[in-house]
Scaffold this motif. Structure first.
Motif, PDB file in Angstrom:
ATOM      1  N   PHE A 137       0.839  -1.199   0.000  1.00 24.98           N
ATOM      2  CA  PHE A 137       0.000   0.000   0.000  1.00 24.98           C
ATOM      3  C   PHE A 137       0.869   1.243   0.000  1.00 24.98           C
ATOM      4  N   ALA A 138       0.447   2.233  -0.793  1.00 27.58           N
ATOM      5  CA  ALA A 138       1.137   3.531  -0.829  1.00 27.58           C
ATOM      6  C   ALA A 138       0.097   4.632  -0.773  1.00 27.58           C
ATOM      7  N   THR A 139       0.386   5.641   0.013  1.00 29.71           N
ATOM      8  CA  THR A 139      -0.531   6.780   0.044  1.00 29.71           C
ATOM      9  C   THR A 139      -0.461   7.561  -1.260  1.00 29.71           C
ATOM     10  N   GLN A 140       0.647   7.413  -1.994  1.00 31.75           N
ATOM     11  CA  GLN A 140       0.771   8.061  -3.295  1.00 31.75           C
ATOM     12  C   GLN A 140       0.691   7.015  -4.417  1.00 31.75           C
ATOM     13  N   THR A 141       1.812   6.500  -4.901  1.00 31.71           N
ATOM     14  CA  THR A 141       1.794   5.651  -6.094  1.00 31.71           C
ATOM     15  C   THR A 141       2.464   4.306  -5.843  1.00 31.71           C
ATOM     16  N   VAL A 142       2.025   3.309  -6.608  1.00 31.78           N
ATOM     17  CA  VAL A 142       2.663   1.999  -6.654  1.00 31.78           C
ATOM     18  C   VAL A 142       3.073   1.735  -8.099  1.00 31.78           C
ATOM     19  N   THR A 143       4.355   1.397  -8.301  1.00 27.51           N
ATOM     20  CA  THR A 143       4.863   1.102  -9.642  1.00 27.51           C
ATOM     21  C   THR A 143       5.671  -0.185  -9.578  1.00 27.51           C
ATOM     22  N   THR A 144       5.339  -1.147 -10.416  1.00 20.58           N
ATOM     23  CA  THR A 144       6.092  -2.394 -10.443  1.00 20.58           C
ATOM     24  C   THR A 144       6.566  -2.671 -11.859  1.00 20.58           C
ATOM     25  N   ALA A 145       7.664  -3.413 -11.975  1.00 17.91           N
ATOM     26  CA  ALA A 145       8.123  -3.904 -13.280  1.00 17.91           C
ATOM     27  C   ALA A 145       7.399  -5.213 -13.577  1.00 17.91           C
ATOM     28  N   VAL A 157      -1.607   3.386  -9.960  1.00 15.70           N
ATOM     29  CA  VAL A 157      -0.941   2.090  -9.892  1.00 15.70           C
ATOM     30  C   VAL A 157      -0.517   1.718 -11.305  1.00 15.70           C
ATOM     31  N   THR A 158       0.777   1.407 -11.467  1.00 14.00           N
ATOM     32  CA  THR A 158       1.308   0.985 -12.763  1.00 14.00           C
ATOM     33  C   THR A 158       1.962  -0.375 -12.600  1.00 14.00           C
ATOM     34  N   ILE A 159       1.558  -1.330 -13.439  1.00 11.27           N
ATOM     35  CA  ILE A 159       2.070  -2.692 -13.362  1.00 11.27           C
ATOM     36  C   ILE A 159       2.711  -3.038 -14.690  1.00 11.27           C
ATOM     37  N   GLY A 160       3.905  -3.640 -14.619  1.00 19.06           N
ATOM     38  CA  GLY A 160       4.599  -4.001 -15.851  1.00 19.06           C
ATOM     39  C   GLY A 160       3.849  -5.071 -16.613  1.00 19.06           C
ATOM     40  N   THR A 161       4.020  -6.323 -16.228  1.00 14.96           N
ATOM     41  CA  THR A 161       3.298  -7.433 -16.869  1.00 14.96           C
ATOM     42  C   THR A 161       2.924  -8.455 -15.818  1.00 14.96           C
ATOM     43  N   LEU A 170      -5.244   2.970 -13.223  1.00 18.11           N
ATOM     44  CA  LEU A 170      -4.536   1.699 -13.277  1.00 18.11           C
ATOM     45  C   LEU A 170      -4.014   1.503 -14.691  1.00 18.11           C
ATOM     46  N   THR A 171      -2.696   1.342 -14.803  1.00 18.60           N
ATOM     47  CA  THR A 171      -2.077   1.091 -16.102  1.00 18.60           C
ATOM     48  C   THR A 171      -1.382  -0.258 -16.070  1.00 18.60           C
ATOM     49  N   ILE A 172      -1.706  -1.114 -17.053  1.00 16.05           N
ATOM     50  CA  ILE A 172      -1.062  -2.416 -17.185  1.00 16.05           C
ATOM     51  C   ILE A 172      -0.239  -2.366 -18.467  1.00 16.05           C
ATOM     52  N   GLN A 173       1.083  -2.476 -18.342  1.00 16.30           N
ATOM     53  CA  GLN A 173       1.929  -2.347 -19.521  1.00 16.30           C
ATOM     54  C   GLN A 173       1.610  -3.428 -20.549  1.00 16.30           C
ATOM     55  N   SER A 174       1.478  -4.683 -20.082  1.00 19.29           N
ATOM     56  CA  SER A 174       1.087  -5.773 -20.970  1.00 19.29           C
ATOM     57  C   SER A 174       0.556  -6.921 -20.129  1.00 19.29           C
ATOM     58  N   VAL A 208       5.697   3.225  -3.396  1.00 20.58           N
ATOM     59  CA  VAL A 208       6.289   1.897  -3.536  1.00 20.58           C
ATOM     60  C   VAL A 208       6.706   1.704  -4.986  1.00 20.58           C
ATOM     61  N   SER A 209       7.930   1.187  -5.192  1.00 26.49           N
ATOM     62  CA  SER A 209       8.350   0.787  -6.528  1.00 26.49           C
ATOM     63  C   SER A 209       9.064  -0.551  -6.419  1.00 26.49           C
ATOM     64  N   ALA A 210       8.992  -1.352  -7.496  1.00 31.46           N
ATOM     65  CA  ALA A 210       9.570  -2.690  -7.455  1.00 31.46           C
ATOM     66  C   ALA A 210      10.150  -3.051  -8.802  1.00 31.46           C
ATOM     67  N   GLY A 211      11.232  -3.819  -8.778  1.00 32.31           N
ATOM     68  CA  GLY A 211      11.807  -4.363 -10.000  1.00 32.31           C
ATOM     69  C   GLY A 211      11.023  -5.587 -10.442  1.00 32.31           C
TER      70      GLY A 211
END
Length: 679
Positions: free
Chosen positions: A212-220, A235-239, A252-256, A515-518
Motif C-alpha cells: 500500500f502507498a498513500t501516493q503511487t505503486v509502480t512495479t516492473a 498504480v502501474t504494473i509491468g506485466t 490503473l495502467t497495465i503495460q502488458s 512503492v516501486s519494485a523491480g
C-alpha cells in the motif's frame, strides 16, 4: 442444576422439607391463642425503621416439640415509622430444620449446589430459599434464526450472527455465506454486505493490503503471489500481475497483460481509468468497478461483472457489463451488455501511514562482519552488516523483551547470505519492534529475516520495522530490499518511499508513501486477523454511519431453568416466593416468568406466566427481596401462578434479559417451596 435453553432440562437437587398444609389462625377460643402472644413474639424486627405504607412477610415460632415446630406466618405493616404486629397470618406444622429426621425425611435444603445458611429462627422464610448464586445468563437463545438476532448493523464485525429477517441486505449476504447467519458476522460478511448490496467497497484499512502507498505503486514485470495492492494515487504494473485485489483512487495502467490468467477475488476498484498499453490475451476473473473508462487493448477478457462510468473498449466480457458512456470493440459470451449511468465507485482508503515518535541519541555504532552479534533491546546509532558469505554469514540477533531504535540499519550489497535473526529459542516470542530514524537499507543478495532457527522467518507478525526517514535524494529510498532479499514482517515507511530490487520478496506488508519494485516481486500478505492483533494505531478502517438499512433490535437473551421439588412421603410441595438481586442499567431489564407442571412433559404443554421485572425506576426492582419493594416483592409464586393446593413438583423459571441500555447481570435469584403434610 442443569440449565436449559428452550429445550427443557431437569434440576433434581436436595430434598426440601418445610411447612405442613397451612391453616388460618384459630380464633381466641381455640387451642392456640394467637392474640395472646407476647409483643416480642408478635412483632419480630419491630425495632427496624420502615417507610409508611410498606409491608413485609413475618413469622413467629410458637412451639418446638418432638422434631416438629408450629409456625405463625403473616404480614407486618409499617406504622409510624416502625413495624406493627404480625397479623393476617396462617398456622403451619413443620419438621424442625435441624432436628433428627424420621426415616425418609430430609432437612430443609436449597435448590442449588450452595450450602443453605443456618436459620436464626426455625420459621424464618430464608430457610426455604433455593439460591442460584452468580448464575450464567448467557442467553440460551435470541430473537431471529438459529440463535441469531438483529443486535447490530451490517457494517459492524460482531461475534453475534444476524438473522435473515434483519433486512434484505442481510438475507442477500447469508444466501452467499450462510455462516453470517449462523456462526458470526465477521469481516467477510461486512465485505459481502458492501459488495452485494451497495456494489462498493467497505472502508478499508492498512491490514487489508500487502502493498500500500498513500501516493503511487509502480512495479516492473511479473509482480506475483497474491498480495492485495492499494494506492491513493496511480498504480502501474509491468506485466503478469496476480494480486488478489487492486484498489486505487487514481488510474490503473497495465503495460502488458501478457496472456496471464489472473484471479482478483477481491475485485478491481479504480477511481480513474484502466488502460492496457499492449495486448496479450489475458483473462481476469473477478468484478471490476471503474470510475472512468476501460480500454484493454489486444484480446483480453474479464470474467465477472463490469461497471464503468465512461466507455468500455476493446475486450471480451463474460458476465454483465454496464457503461455510463459507450461500448466499442466489446464482445461477450453470454453477457448482457447494456448502457447504464454508473456512478464512480466509492473508495475509502487510509490517507496516511501511522507515525510514531522516535529519537536517536545513541553514539554507539555496531559493525558485524562474518560473525554473530547479539544485541539487547536499546538505542543504537548505525548498525551495519557487511562482507558475509554462505560459509561465513554476518548475523545480527535481536533479543526479545523490548524495542530497538537505530539511526540507520544496513545490510550492505556485499553481504551475501546475511540475516537479521529474531531470538535464539522457540520460547522467545514477539513481535520484535524495531524503529529506524533515517534509513533501512537491506540490500545484501540472498539475505533475509530469520527466525530463532536461523532459517527464513515464516510468521510476519513477529517483526514490526518502522522507518521514520524521508527519501534523501534522487534514486534513494528511505527503505529498500535488494536483489533476492526475503523480507518477512510489517514495514511502515510513513514519510518516504520503499524500493524492492529484482526478485525481492515480501511476506507480510509494506505500507509507504510510495512503492516501486523491480521484476518478479513476490508479495504475500499477513492475514487480516494477525495484522489486527498487532494493535498498530491508525491501521484499522475508519468507520462512520452505516449506509446499509438494517433492522436493529435490542439484544435479547433468554435462559430457562427447570427445578424439581422433592418431598418426603405424605407431603406435597407448595411453591412459595421468588426474589432476585440484579444489576440493570437504565433502558435494560430482566423479566421473570414461570410455569408449574406435574412432569417435564406436562411443563412443555404449559405457558409461562409473567412474575415480575428487574428494572430501575420508581420503585426500583433491581433488588426484589422478602422486605420489598412492596407490593411488588417478593413474588408469591402460589398466588401469582394461581396454583391452589394441589401443585406440580416441576417449576420452570424463564429469565429474559433485554440489554438495550447496557449489559444485564443477575447476581442471584431465590426460589422457595415448602413440603406440607396432607391433613
Amino acid at each position: 442444576m442443569i440449565r436449559a435453553s428452550f429445550a427443557l432440562g431437569i434440576v433434581a437437587l436436595g430434598f426440601a422439607l418445610g411447612c405442613a398444609e397451612e391453616h388460618r389462625a384459630p380464633a381466641a377460643s381455640n387451642e392456640l391463642d394467637v392474640a395472646g402472644l407476647t409483643a416480642r413474639q408478635t412483632r419480630p424486627g419491630s425495632g427496624d425503621e420502615c417507610e409508611a405504607g410498606a409491608q413485609r412477610a413475618c413469622n413467629v415460632t410458637l412451639e418446638q416439640q418432638g422434631g416438629l415446630i408450629t409456625c405463625y406466618r403473616g404480614v407486618q405493616y409499617c406504622q409510624e415509622g416502625g413495624w406493627g404486629d404480625c397479623i393476617e397470618g396462617e398456622l403451619t406444622h413443620e419438621v424442625q430444620p435441624d432436628s433428627v429426621q424420621e426415616p425418609g425425611l430430609s432437612r430443609l435444603m436449597s435448590l442449588s449446589s450452595a450450602v443453605p445458611a443456618a436459620c436464626s429462627q426455625a420459621c424464618d422464610p430464608a430457610c426455604m430459599r433455593f439460591v442460584e448464586s452468580s448464575p450464567p445468563l448467557t442467553g440460551g437463545s435470541g430473537s431471529g434464526d438459529s440463535g441469531s438476532s438483529c443486535t447490530h448493523d451490517t457494517c459492524t464485525v460482531d461475534a453475534s450472527p444476524l438473522a435473515a429477517s434483519c433486512g434484505s441486505c442481510v438475507a442477500t449476504v447469508c444466501a452467499a455465506d450462510s455462516s453470517c447467519c449462523s456462526t458470526d458476522w465477521d469481516s467477510v460478511c461486512v465485505d459481502l454486505a458492501y459488495s452485494k448490496c451497495l456494489n462498493r467497497l467497505p472502508p478499508l484499512g492498512l491490514c487489508d493490503f500487502g502493498i500500500f502507498a498513500t501516493q503511487t505503486v509502480t512495479t516492473a514485470n511479473r509482480p506475483s503471489a497474491g498480495a492485495a495492492i492499494g494506492a491513493g494515487g496511480d498504480v502501474t504494473i509491468g506485466t503478469d500481475a496476480t494480486p488478489s485485489r487492486i484498489v486505487t483512487k487514481g488510474n490503473l495502467t497495465i503495460q502488458s497483460p501478457n496472456g496471464k490468467n489472473v484471479t482478483t477475488s477481491g475485485g478491481v476498484w479504480v477511481g480513474g481509468s484502466v488502460t492496457a498499453q499492449n495486448g496479450g490475451g489475458a483473462k481476469y476473473t473477478g468484478d471490476w468497478n471503474v470510475g472512468g473508462g476501460i480500454n484493454l487493448n489486444g484480446g483480453n477478457t474479464i470474467i465477472g461483472t463490469v461497471h464503468a462510468r465512461q466507455s468500455i473498449q476493446n475486450l471480451a466480457i463474460t458476465g454483465d457489463a454496464y457503461a455510463g458512456a459507450s461500448f466499442s470493440g466489446v464482445t461477450g459470451s453470454g453477457a448482457r451488455i447494456s448502457s447504464s449511468t454508473h456512478a464512480a465507485p466509492v473508495i475509502d482508503l487510509p490517507t496516511a501511514i501511522p507515525t510514531r515518535s522516535v529519537s536517536c541519541t545513541s553514539t554507539t555504532d555496531k559493525t558485524i562482519e562474518r560473525t554473530t552479534v547479539t544485541l539487547p533491546p536499546g538505542n543504537y546509532r548505525d548498525v551495519t552488516l557487511q562482507n558475509g558469505s554462505v560459509s561465513q554469514p554476518s548475523i545480527l540477533v535481536l533479543s526479545p523483551g523490548g524495542s530497538y531504535t537505530f539511526r540507520n540499519l544496513t545490510i550492505n550489497s556485499g553481504c551475501q547470505y546475511c540475516k537479521i535473526q529474531l531470538g535464539t529459542t522457540s520460547s522467545q516470542t514477539g513481535p520484535w519492534d524495531v524503529s529506524v530514524c533515517q534509513r533501512a537499507l537491506l540490500e545484501g543478495p540472498y539475505s533475509y529475516i530469520a527466525g530463532y532457527t536461523g532459517a527464513v522467518l515464516n510468521d510476519p507478525s513477529q517483526l514490526i520495522l518502522y522507518v521514520n526517514g524521508n527519501d534523501p535524494g534522487a534514486y534513494q529510498y528511505a527503505a529498500k530490499i535488494g536483489n533476492d532479499f526475503k523480507f518477512v514482517g510489517v514495514l511502515m515507511v510513513p514519510n518516504g518511499s520503499f524500493r524492492s530490487e529484482d526478485r525481492g520478496s515480501v511476506k507480510g506488508a509494506v505500507w509507504a508513501r510510495a512503492v516501486s519494485a523491480g521484476t518478479d516481486l513476490g508479495a504475500t500478505q499477513i492475514s487480516r486477523s494477525d495484522c489486527e492483533a498487532l494493535n498498530l494505531a491508525g491501521t484499522m478502517p475508519v468507520s462512520g454511519t452505516c449506509p446499509i438499512s438494517t433492522t436493529v433490535t435490542p439484544p435479547i437473551t433468554v435462559d430457562e431453568y427447570v427445578y424439581e421439588a422433592k418431598c418426603p412421603d405424605s407431603t406435597a410441595p407448595r411453591w412459595k416466593n421468588l426474589t432476585w438481586t440484579a444489576s440493570v442499567p437504565t433502558g435494560s431489564s430482566a423479566a421473570f416468568s414461570a410455569k408449574v407442571g406435574t412432569s417435564v412433559a406436562d411443563l412443555a404443554s404449559r405457558t409461562y406466566t409473567a412474575l415480575g421485572t428487574a428494572a430501575p425506576g420508581t420503585p426500583s426492582t433491581t433488588t426484589c427481596s422478602l422486605s420489598g419493594p412492596s407490593p411488588l416483592c417478593p413474588v408469591a409464586l402460589t398466588d401469582q401462578l394461581e396454583l391452589g393446593y394441589n401443585q406440580g413438583s416441576f417449576l420452570s423459571l424463564r429469565i429474559e434479559a433485554n440489554a438495550a441500555g447496557g449489559a444485564v447481570s443477575v447476581s442471584d435469584w431465590k426460589v422457595s417451596y415448602t413440603c406440607q403434610y396432607d391433613e
